[in-house]
Motif scaffolding. Structure first.
Motif, PDB file in Angstrom:
ATOM      1  N   GLU A 163       0.836  -1.195   0.000  1.00  0.00           N
ATOM      2  CA  GLU A 163       0.000   0.000   0.000  1.00  0.00           C
ATOM      3  C   GLU A 163       0.875   1.251   0.000  1.00  0.00           C
ATOM      4  O   GLU A 163       1.733   1.404   0.862  1.00  0.00           O
ATOM      5  N   GLY A 164       0.644   2.125  -0.974  1.00  0.00           N
ATOM      6  CA  GLY A 164       1.377   3.382  -1.017  1.00  0.00           C
ATOM      7  C   GLY A 164       2.489   3.434  -2.046  1.00  0.00           C
ATOM      8  O   GLY A 164       3.344   4.332  -1.983  1.00  0.00           O
ATOM      9  N   ILE A 165       2.499   2.507  -2.995  1.00  0.00           N
ATOM     10  CA  ILE A 165       3.487   2.580  -4.079  1.00  0.00           C
ATOM     11  C   ILE A 165       3.234   3.865  -4.879  1.00  0.00           C
ATOM     12  O   ILE A 165       2.101   4.130  -5.297  1.00  0.00           O
ATOM     13  N   PRO A 166       4.237   4.696  -5.094  1.00  0.00           N
ATOM     14  CA  PRO A 166       4.021   5.959  -5.822  1.00  0.00           C
ATOM     15  C   PRO A 166       3.478   5.720  -7.232  1.00  0.00           C
ATOM     16  O   PRO A 166       3.788   4.710  -7.871  1.00  0.00           O
ATOM     17  N   TYR A 167       2.663   6.660  -7.713  1.00  0.00           N
ATOM     18  CA  TYR A 167       2.072   6.511  -9.043  1.00  0.00           C
ATOM     19  C   TYR A 167       3.120   6.622 -10.145  1.00  0.00           C
ATOM     20  O   TYR A 167       2.922   6.102 -11.248  1.00  0.00           O
ATOM     21  N   CYS A 173       9.853   3.494  -1.181  1.00  0.00           N
ATOM     22  CA  CYS A 173       9.929   3.350  -2.634  1.00  0.00           C
ATOM     23  C   CYS A 173       9.831   4.753  -3.223  1.00  0.00           C
ATOM     24  O   CYS A 173       8.788   5.413  -3.090  1.00  0.00           O
ATOM     25  N   LEU A 174      10.916   5.221  -3.827  1.00  0.00           N
ATOM     26  CA  LEU A 174      10.979   6.594  -4.345  1.00  0.00           C
ATOM     27  C   LEU A 174      10.583   7.608  -3.267  1.00  0.00           C
ATOM     28  O   LEU A 174       9.725   8.478  -3.473  1.00  0.00           O
ATOM     29  N   SER A 175      11.175   7.465  -2.103  1.00  0.00           N
ATOM     30  CA  SER A 175      10.987   8.389  -0.975  1.00  0.00           C
ATOM     31  C   SER A 175       9.585   8.337  -0.367  1.00  0.00           C
ATOM     32  O   SER A 175       9.212   9.227   0.410  1.00  0.00           O
ATOM     33  N   THR A 176       8.802   7.300  -0.694  1.00  0.00           N
ATOM     34  CA  THR A 176       7.455   7.156  -0.136  1.00  0.00           C
ATOM     35  C   THR A 176       7.383   5.873   0.690  1.00  0.00           C
ATOM     36  O   THR A 176       7.738   4.797   0.189  1.00  0.00           O
TER      37      THR A 176
END
Length: 242
Positions: A168-172, A231-234
């Protein structure tokens, strides 16, 4: 008259015939009293057609939330087994039903005997009546697949179920390469990625990604090592689907 004739005459006399017939009549009277006592002391629940129609053996039910349409997203099968203490349930007796954004709608439960099904009602009531329990047919149970998946063999441990993990919360803007870098060091099926979006009224939508792992150990390792990693700062939340 000879002694033998006298004995034969005594054995064939009326009183002896009455004596032989007495046990039969007494047994019949006892049987009538026994059956009357059994009928009077039967459990009231046996008169309920809901329970009377349930066949001996496996009984199936659906558990859902009482105050809302979902059970939540963090409930585990162990939580439900503990809640239904004394119902003799295992992991294989429970199938979770998720909605399309992976909130837990309900749980299908396979009870080993009717007594376990009835005991579940008592346990739910004793623990505050937080859930609803409704009887379902076996066809609903058979049609529902489990996120545990098929068993695969591990040469050291034996057979373990496939497991799926929700991220949950993988950047778009994250690509497949970014997701695979996030899962670096984990043993997973790279062809199994499934994507979904969960909308929220007061914040931005959340990107969801489901990935399959060969064994429960692989899924547990990914959860332990990657939960709340970036993942990418998220930050990404990991949740094992059951």
């Amino acid at each position: 008259m000879s002694k033998i004739a006298m004995i034969r005459s005594a054995l064939s006399s009326g009183p002896s015939r009455q004596l032989r017939s007495a046990p039969a009549s007494s047994h019949w009277a006892f049987a009538q009293r026994f059956l009357s006592a059994e009928a009077g002391s039967s459990d009231a629940s046996s008169d309920d057609p809901f329970f009377r129609s349930a066949p001996e053996g496996l009984v199936y039910g659906r558990i859902s939330g009482r105050t809302q349409s979902i059970l939540g997203k963090n409930m585990l099968k162990t939580d439900l087994i503990h809640h239904l203490e004394g119902c003799d349930l295992s992991f294989h007796d429970i199938k979770f039903e998720y909605n399309r954004v992976f909130f837990l709608n309900s749980a299908l439960v396979q009870f080993p005997v009717r007594a376990s099904f009835e005991n579940a009602f008592k346990q739910i009531k004793l623990r505050g009546g937080l859930f609803n329990l409704a009887k379902i047919g076996r066809s609903e149970w058979d049609m529902k697949s489990s996120y545990d998946g098929k068993a695969v063999k591990n040469e050291h441990i034996g057979y373990l179920p496939n497991r799926q993990v929700l991220m949950e919360g993988i950047p778009y803007n994250a690509t497949l390469d970014d997701i695979e870098r996030f899962l670096s060091g984990c043993n997973y099926d790279s062809s199994s990625f499934q994507f979904a979006t969960r909308t929220q009224a007061d914040s931005d939508p959340i990107r969801l990604v489901v990935v399959k792992f060969p064994t429960q150990l692989d899924a547990s390792y990914a959860y332990a090592s990657k939960n709340r990693s970036f993942c990418l700062s998220t930050p990404v939340n990991m949740r094992i689907l059951q």
